[in-house]
Motif scaffolding. Structure first.
Motif, PDB file in Angstrom:
ATOM      1  N   SER A 215       0.808  -1.222   0.000  1.00 48.48           N
ATOM      2  CA  SER A 215       0.000   0.000   0.000  1.00 48.48           C
ATOM      3  C   SER A 215       0.838   1.268   0.000  1.00 48.48           C
ATOM      4  CB  SER A 215      -0.930   0.007   1.224  1.00 48.48           C
ATOM      5  OG  SER A 215      -1.787  -1.110   1.215  1.00 48.48           O
ATOM      6  N   ARG A 216       2.119   1.162   0.337  1.00 50.27           N
ATOM      7  CA  ARG A 216       2.945   2.375   0.353  1.00 50.27           C
ATOM      8  C   ARG A 216       3.224   2.908  -1.053  1.00 50.27           C
ATOM      9  NH1 ARG A 216       6.177  -1.879   1.915  1.00 50.27           N
ATOM     10  NH2 ARG A 216       8.018  -2.374   0.641  1.00 50.27           N
ATOM     11  N   TYR A 430      -1.572   5.645   3.970  1.00 57.12           N
ATOM     12  CA  TYR A 430      -1.587   4.202   3.805  1.00 57.12           C
ATOM     13  C   TYR A 430      -1.180   3.511   5.104  1.00 57.12           C
ATOM     14  CZ  TYR A 430       3.502   3.946   3.874  1.00 57.12           C
ATOM     15  OH  TYR A 430       4.812   3.997   4.276  1.00 57.12           O
ATOM     16  N   ARG A 448      -4.819   1.786   1.207  1.00 58.98           N
ATOM     17  CA  ARG A 448      -4.348   3.090   0.767  1.00 58.98           C
ATOM     18  C   ARG A 448      -5.564   3.955   0.447  1.00 58.98           C
ATOM     19  NH1 ARG A 448       0.521   4.966  -1.326  1.00 58.98           N
ATOM     20  NH2 ARG A 448       0.371   6.831  -2.669  1.00 58.98           N
TER      21      ARG A 448
END
Length: 790
Positions: A215-216, A430, A448
């Protein structure tokens, strides 16, 4: 979604309390003893507990275990393993320095652990590659190349020889997020694909995420290519370089303050154009770039990094046509350790892509580009060995310059003209969770939240019925709508916004110590679009933000795979099945004019795309003979149906193959160490030809024979195949100090196959018939490169 967040909080606090008692934390940084360069992916193992961890992107590790006396093992392929007895009664910090193994100093032999699959981790659809591996792959013109290397992996291809960018799992080149020390790179190629913008001497390692994307990462829907530069040597001064047939490079690194601060600076340039000056040829084509990095350790808990890249390509034809384009990026980063369990990284990033064109015979300059300002703040929280968090925020502000024409010279008949600048902002928050649920089941899941705002600009077209593209039923074609008005809006006002939740999850189930099955799901959003009508990006292509008429692309990707280590990891097998579904994939109406178009919404429609396939990667990891076999069987299609029952859509609303579809893609890569002095390498590649639109008939108009075309991409180019070989000679392989050198001899396209880059059709006036003409870029290309370091 509320239940999902509650579950995350419950797990976070519940597990945190349960592990608080009688637990201690060991943390620290692991570096190369010869340079203080931090090492990524080092194994920190406690054999008695059958548990361990690995270092992050900055060489930091943290592990929480019960109090007691243990043996800790620090291992990293190519380095001597450290085995140390430690007594852990309280939490403590312990840094380690690893020394290179004397029997494995030749980096042709060494492959780092990051390249091998981890059966237990839920990470999938990810390929890692060390700089050492990249350098031993034979490529055109003899220089090691990041982009050419990843093209040998399953699921990755490009539009052909001398083409820019790369395609992942049937996606377009603009759907790849390319990061250099966290900064966005918008064009990854020099000389239209002959070279990549990444200096191999400055690269520490890379990771390519094709699926299971954490999700980053966000903003693109096909892949993430995450590349980190070396920090520089804080102990001793060293130089590395190479002299090739058409280009050379040099890199210097050394201490600013010994053991605390370091610098790295490297440059490359091509010079084939200089040989043209010896003849009557006034044309030239060359590139140059510069990599730099400064690192400084303020104290045990704080580190500063400053990194930058600047590159330019220059084309000049008879002093009448001049083309300059390239990337510029700067990143200032601060690593801070809040505690032995909480690591943070704050980044301030500026990125710019510029395109300039001068036509002296017409008398004007053309300038365009895109720049952005990026703020990232990321945290890695080591709650326990079985529960880790990574969370943060990211904000990117964009300015788009679609184009500006300036008169050149006093006698120019060109008037100044400026396409309207566009502005946008992309913000995200996120959270990623690594969760070891049982000894056999591990899960990585996250969420996110992204928001995109399209800001006001000087002129915004207003259309009747809010429709910039209209269908003409009499002619049976789509046409540009005529604006009925224009309005202006402040740059501080959001004229259109989009908000998307992007869940991610990946799971791994261990069948035994040597094999596992994995599955993943990704939802991703892409708010920027590359406006191009070619299968390979060109410098003239323009990036456009989503807005009132161009919607963001939305991806749902599913993957499942089987992974196995064979013969104590001497061999490994990775197999995956994937399916991708994309909403709002833009398509262009027939006859679309994309260059210098200030109203691009008048020639595009929103459609959909899909891709699915199977990937196989078989590696031989050890021994004199190393390498891999990759195979991809896939299909990539798109369609744009009519907006109403009365409209046919594009291509009559039917599915058609995308320009990036390749049914079969096979590559074999191998290296063989004959003696310490001689190493040999080779690649063989076979690919199904790219889809293309061939005429299915012809008609005459005023005595001219004109071909007519049916459905889009109804044919294919001939299949592509080639063989490359290389030989590396190291005169003094045991020499570890002073001047060290090697010679690299390579032959690209050994059997001189004339692969088709394109097929065009023309009228043969002598024979009075139409004919197909094949364009080939490369034949056989031998090269010699001399590499050195001291």
């Amino acid at each position: 979604m509320n239940n999902f967040l509650k579950l995350c909080l419950f797990l976070l606090f519940g597990i945190s309390f349960s592990f608080a008692q009688e637990q201690v934390t060991l943390s620290g940084t692991i570096t190369d003893a010869s340079s203080n360069e931090t090492l990524i992916g080092v194994n920190v193992i406690f054999p008695e507990l059958k548990t361990g961890t690995t270092t992050n992107e900055y060489g930091f590790y943290s592990i929480t275990i019960p109090k007691g006396n243990y043996t800790v093992q620090i291992s990293y392929l190519g380095f001597n393993t450290i085995s140390k007895q430690i007594e852990l009664s309280t939490s403590s910090k312990q840094d380690f320095s690893l020394k290179a193994s004397s029997e494995e100093l030749d980096e042709v032999v060494v492959e780092q652990d990051i390249e091998r699959i981890n059966i237990k981790k839920p990470e999938m659809s990810v390929n890692s590659m060390s700089a050492a591996t990249i350098k031993k792959i034979p490529v055109v013109l003899g220089e090691a190349d990041v982009i050419k290397s990843i093209l040998l992996l399953p699921g990755v291809s490009n539009a052909g020889e001398a083409s820019s960018g790369f395609n992942v799992r049937g996606g377009s080149a603009d759907q790849n997020l390319i990061l250099l020390d966290e900064a966005i790179i918008f064009n990854s190629s020099h000389l239209f694909g002959f070279f990549s913008v990444f200096n191999p001497d400055a690269i520490k390692n890379l990771k390519l995420y094709k699926g299971g994307i954490p999700s980053r990462y966000g903003g693109r829907i096909s892949s993430v290519l995450d590349i980190y530069q070396k920090d520089g040597n804080s102990k001793n001064f060293h130089m590395t370089g190479g002299i090739g047939v058409v280009s050379s490079r040099i890199l210097a690194e050394g201490p600013i303050v010994k053991n605390k601060g370091s610098f790295l600076i490297g440059g490359r340039s091509s010079y084939a154009h200089l040989f043209l000056k010896l003849t009557d040829n006034d044309n030239s084509a060359y590139f140059y770039d510069l990599n730099t990095k400064l690192s400084y350790k303020l104290n045990e808990n704080n580190n500063l990094y400053f990194s930058g890249y600047f590159g330019r390509d220059v084309f000049d034809i008879n002093d009448s046509f001049n083309n300059v384009y390239g990337n510029s990026v700067v990143n200032l980063r601060w690593n801070h350790l809040f505690s032995d369990k909480l690591f943070s990284n704050l980044s301030l990033i500026y990125s710019d892509y510029y395109y300039g064109l001068t036509l002296n015979f017409v008398g004007f300059n053309w300038n365009s580009g895109i720049n952005n300002f990026n703020l990232k703040y990321d945290f890695k929280h080591y709650i326990s060995n079985k529960f880790k968090l990574q969370y943060g925020i990211n904000n990117v502000y964009y300015k788009f310059n679609p184009g500006e024409i300036e008169p050149e010279g006093d006698d120019s008949g060109i008037n100044y003209f400026k396409l309207t600048d566009k502005y946008a902002n992309e913000a995200a928050a996120y959270i990623d969770i690594e969760h070891q649920i049982t000894n056999k089941l591990a899960v990585e899941y996250g969420l996110r939240l992204s928001r995109f705002d399209r800001f006001g600009q000087d002129e915004i077209n207003v259309y009747q019925n809010n429709t910039p593209v209209v269908y003409n039923p009499d002619l049976g074609i789509y046409e540009k709508a005529t604006p009925i008005d224009t309005i202006s809006a402040s740059r501080s006002k959001s004229i259109k916004s989009y908000t998307n939740l992007e869940p991610r999850i990946a799971a791994s189930y261990i069948l035994d110590e040597t094999q596992s099955i994995k599955a993943s799901y990704n939802r991703m959003s892409q708010y920027l679009h590359l406006i191009t009508n070619t299968s390979s990006p060109t410098p003239l292509d323009v990036w456009a933000p989503s807005g009132s008429f161009i919607k963001p692309q939305l991806l749902d990707q599913y993957a499942v795979g089987y992974f196995k280590n064979i013969s104590d990891n001497k061999y490994s097998l990775e197999t995956e099945l994937f399916f991708k579904n994309i909403k709002n994939r833009i398509d262009y109406i027939d006859g679309a004019d994309l260059i210098a178009n200030d109203a691009i919404e008048q020639v595009v429609l929103n459609g959909e795309a899909k891709a699915y396939g199977m990937e196989v990667l078989f590696r031989k990891n050890e021994g004199k003979l190393q390498g891999w076999l990759s195979y991809t069987l896939s299909e990539s299609k798109q369609r744009t149906p009519g907006r109403t029952p009365d409209e046919p859509g594009i291509n009559n609303g039917k599915w058609y193959y995308t320009p990036y579809d390749k049914t079969h893609d096979i590559s074999v890569t191998a290296s063989y160490t004959l003696t310490p002095k001689w190493n040999f390498g080779g690649n063989f590649i076979f690919q199904t030809g790219r889809p293309a639109s061939y005429p299915d008939g012809q008609y005459e108009y005023e005595g001219i024979t004109i071909p007519s075309y049916g459905e889009r991409n109804n044919s294919r180019l001939p299949s592509y195949n080639r063989l490359d070989i290389s030989a590396t000679y190291t005169p003094k392989p045991k020499k570890t100090k002073g001047w060290q050198s090697e010679w690299v001899f390579s032959i690209y396209n050994v059997y001189n196959r004339k692969n088709a880059a394109s097929v065009s059709f023309r009228e043969n006036t002598e024979e009075m018939r139409n004919e197909a003409v094949k364009l080939s870029i490369y034949g056989i290309i031998p090269s010699i490169t001399y590499n050195f370091k001291f």
